[in-house]
Enzyme design. Structure first.
Site, short mmCIF file in Angstrom:
data_model
loop_
_atom_site.label_atom_id
_atom_site.label_comp_id
_atom_site.label_asym_id
_atom_site.label_seq_id
_atom_site.Cartn_x
_atom_site.Cartn_y
_atom_site.Cartn_z
CG ASN A 1 0.17 -0.63 6.50
OD1 ASN A 1 0.19 0.49 6.99
ND2 ASN A 1 -0.16 -0.85 5.24
CG ASP A 2 2.91 -6.48 7.33
OD1 ASP A 2 2.10 -7.06 8.07
OD2 ASP A 2 2.89 -6.55 6.10
CD GLU B 1 6.46 -5.57 4.68
OE1 GLU B 1 5.27 -5.26 4.59
OE2 GLU B 1 6.97 -6.51 4.06
CG HIS C 1 -13.21 2.53 2.97
ND1 HIS C 1 -12.60 2.75 1.76
CD2 HIS C 1 -14.35 3.22 2.97
CE1 HIS C 1 -13.37 3.55 1.06
NE2 HIS C 1 -14.44 3.84 1.76
CB CYS D 1 5.33 2.16 0.76
SG CYS D 1 5.93 0.56 1.30
NE ARG E 1 -0.34 -3.15 -0.51
CZ ARG E 1 -0.68 -1.94 -0.02
NH1 ARG E 1 -1.34 -1.09 -0.78
NH2 ARG E 1 -0.37 -1.61 1.22
C1 PEP Z 1 3.01 -2.46 4.94
O1 PEP Z 1 3.07 -3.55 5.53
O2 PEP Z 1 3.09 -1.36 5.51
C2 PEP Z 1 2.81 -2.44 3.47
C3 PEP Z 1 2.86 -1.31 2.81
O3 PEP Z 1 2.53 -3.63 2.86
P1 PEP Z 1 1.08 -4.33 2.87
O4 PEP Z 1 0.12 -3.36 3.48
O5 PEP Z 1 0.79 -4.67 1.46
O6 PEP Z 1 1.34 -5.54 3.73
MG MG Z 2 3.29 -5.42 4.44
#
Ligand code: PEP
Ligand code: MG
Length: 545
Positions: free
Chosen positions: A429-430, A406, A185, A477, A281
């Site tokens: 992120n993943d 991902e 955050h 994303c 999401r």
């Molecule tokens: C990601 O993994 O970058 C993603 C956008 O999905 P989430 O954060 O919902 O896993």
């Molecule tokens: Mg993800």
């Protein structure tokens, strides 16, 4: 000067006196046993009400996102189920009121975790409300940011949404936290306010004699001083004016989109100027449910989120359950390593009915709302899986289907993957957590999850090139898209849309509009050649000058 370093999440330099965010309260004891149950239980309701009133008063003084965050936290404090469960614990187990509030809140947090760990921030909110009520009961200062009277550098273990909702960017010179990572955050907030920030700084809070700090959000360096130092305010990097149409200064088009997870976020995204939604999401619809929601329920819930984007593009991600987002009725098997388990689209291989019913609801919600809907599958590992998903989407009457990248294997097979779909979107992120084998939620591994890691950028380059060669759109994303500097590198790597938390939309749109496409390409080359994230940032900045 004590010199430390951490992960930079928002650029710029600043220096000045430090203010510490109050540490959490010690755990209230369960003894001595309360004798007058009625009197003790009667203290809880008014304490919760006082907390809610304080938050509502703060909410009245601010606008927009800050108001929404404060009002949401206040509403949680007012929730009668929390107070009544705590009162029950006083009566049943003779617990002192502060301890009863602690245990009642923990039960709520636990059930949230059990239905959906994805809502980690809601658990954080519950803890925040709990601490405020306990502080009120104990008559001590609530944990959080004290009222600032002069420009200051904030030092904290981590920050909760309500701590920061009404932070005045003119008084906060920089944010530095001992915990937190690139998707925390604190990171999101700092970027949206344009405040330099460094997270995961080990040893930050150890020395209580520190009175001032120098923060470099571009290199991650933090210097702590026991003597006052001259105040230096961060230069505001506003970039070019955001016109609402994404692209570089020389007209290379890049869509600037928002990530949303609920109707209120969709409305905020519109007000921030997002051109559409790059990641919806859909988990929210399932998280609170103990059984699969039926098609009509899903349809109504999706329509509400899609409606603000009537006539505009929205990418709806199908259910991403498992690992950090477990669902009681789907993720039933015990898995030794859930992040590598049957999650995301993998659930649908053995249970295609769940996917088909969701696709049916999405198609109907697209008609109801008038949004230009595409669907996208999470956690796809091979081109074959991508093809399987596309067929199912088409069978449901959804014309445009894509997948998230991902999993490193998907990036490595980018060419075959993009040919099996209409578009792809990179979930950094993943992708970062899987390529570095580093849990994305662990502050201790935040450095490996830094989206500026050149190895991650090389995978993105593979996907970008596959998109450019085939003419298929490649989006990003993950949180990487919300960093105005990195956004330009991503465009240089061939990315054609960026989707981010709504608050980052104007900053990213403006930054991109201040650079040419050629500059973005040079920035990408420089970042790819760097040996580590901080050198990648520095080389990018130089390339953009
Ligand atoms: C990601 O993994 O970058 C993603 C956008 O999905 P989430 O954060 O919902 O896993
Ligand atoms: Mg993800």
């Amino acid at each position: 000067m004590l010199r430390l370093s951490g992960v930079c999440v928002s650029g710029g330099q600043a220096a000045g006196p430090v203010v510490r965010v109050a540490e959490p309260l010690p755990e209230p004891p369960s003894t001595p046993a309360v004798e007058d149950h009625a009197a003790e239980a009667a203290r809880i309701g008014p304490a919760a009400e006082a907390v809610a009133t304080g938050l509502f008063t703060r909410a009245a003084g601010v606008e927009g996102d800050a108001k929404a965050v404060l009002e949401t936290t206040a509403a949680m404090a007012m929730d009668p189920s929390l107070s009544s469960r705590a009162e029950q614990l006083v009566r049943q187990r003779s617990l002192p009121a502060p301890r009863a509030v602690l245990e009642a809140a923990e039960e709520f947090a636990e059930s949230l975790r059990a239905t959906g760990g994805y809502l980690a921030e809601r658990v954080r909110d519950i803890h925040d409300v709990r601490d405020r009520i306990i502080a009120e009961l104990l008559g001590v200062l609530a944990p959080g940011v004290p009222t600032l009277t002069e420009p200051s550098v904030l030092l904290a273990r981590d920050l909760a949404p309500a701590d920061t909702a009404d932070l005045d960017p003119d008084l906060v010179l920089a944010l530095v936290t001992e915990e937190g990572g690139p998707t925390s955050h604190t990171a999101i907030l700092a970027r949206s306010l344009g405040i330099p920030a460094v997270v995961a700084v080990r040893g930050l809070l150890g020395d209580t004699t520190v009175v001032a700090a120098e923060v470099d959000g571009d290199s991650g360096a933090v210097a702590l001083s026991t003597e006052p130092i001259e105040v230096r305010s961060p230069e505001r990097r506003s970039g070019a004016e955001w016109t609402g149409t994404g692209g570089t200064s020389d007209g290379h088009r890049v869509k600037i989109l928002a990530n949303v997870g609920a109707a209120a976020e969709a409305t905020t995204a519109v007000s921030r100027g997002a051109e559409g939604v790059g990641l919806f999401r859909t988990e929210f619809c399932y998280l609170a449910a103990s059984d699969e929601p039926d098609v009509a329920t899903q349809r109504a819930a999706y329509t509400e989120v899609l409606r603000p984007f009537a006539g505009r593009p929205v990418v709806v991600r199908t259910l991403d359950a498992g690992a950090d987002k477990p669902l009681g009725f789907l993720n039933t098997a015990e898995e030794p390593n859930p992040a590598l388990g049957v999650r995301g689209v993998r659930i649908a291989f053995d249970n295609p009915g769940v996917l088909d019913r969701q696709l049916e609801a999405i198609a109907a919600a697209a008609d109801d709302s008038g949004a230009e809907v595409s669907v996208m599958a999470p956690m796809v590992a091979t081109a074959e899986e991508a093809g399987w998903f596309t067929e199912r989407a088409r069978a449901a009457g959804i014309g445009r289907a894509g997948v998230m990248v991902e999993v490193p294997a998907a990036a490595l097979a980018a060419r075959e993957l993009v040919e099996a779909v209409d578009f792809v979107s990179i979930g950094t992120n993943d992708l970062a957590q899987y390529v570095f084998a580093a849990d994305r939620q662990l502050g201790a591994l935040a450095e490996l999850n830094d989206p500026w890691q050149p190895a991650l950028l090389r995978l993105i380059e593979l996907v970008g090139r596959a998109g450019t060669d085939t003419g298929r759109p490649v989006g990003v994303c993950g949180e990487a898209a919300a960093d105005p500097l990195l956004a330009r590198v991503l465009v240089g790597l061939g990315v054609s849309s960026l989707s981010m938390v709504a608050t980052a939309v104007p900053a990213v749109g403006g930054a991109l509009a201040a650079s040419t496409h050629r500059q973005c390409a040079r920035a990408a080359e420089a970042a790819l050649a760097a040996p580590n994230p901080s050198r990648a940032r520095a080389a990018t900045r130089e390339a953009l000058e």
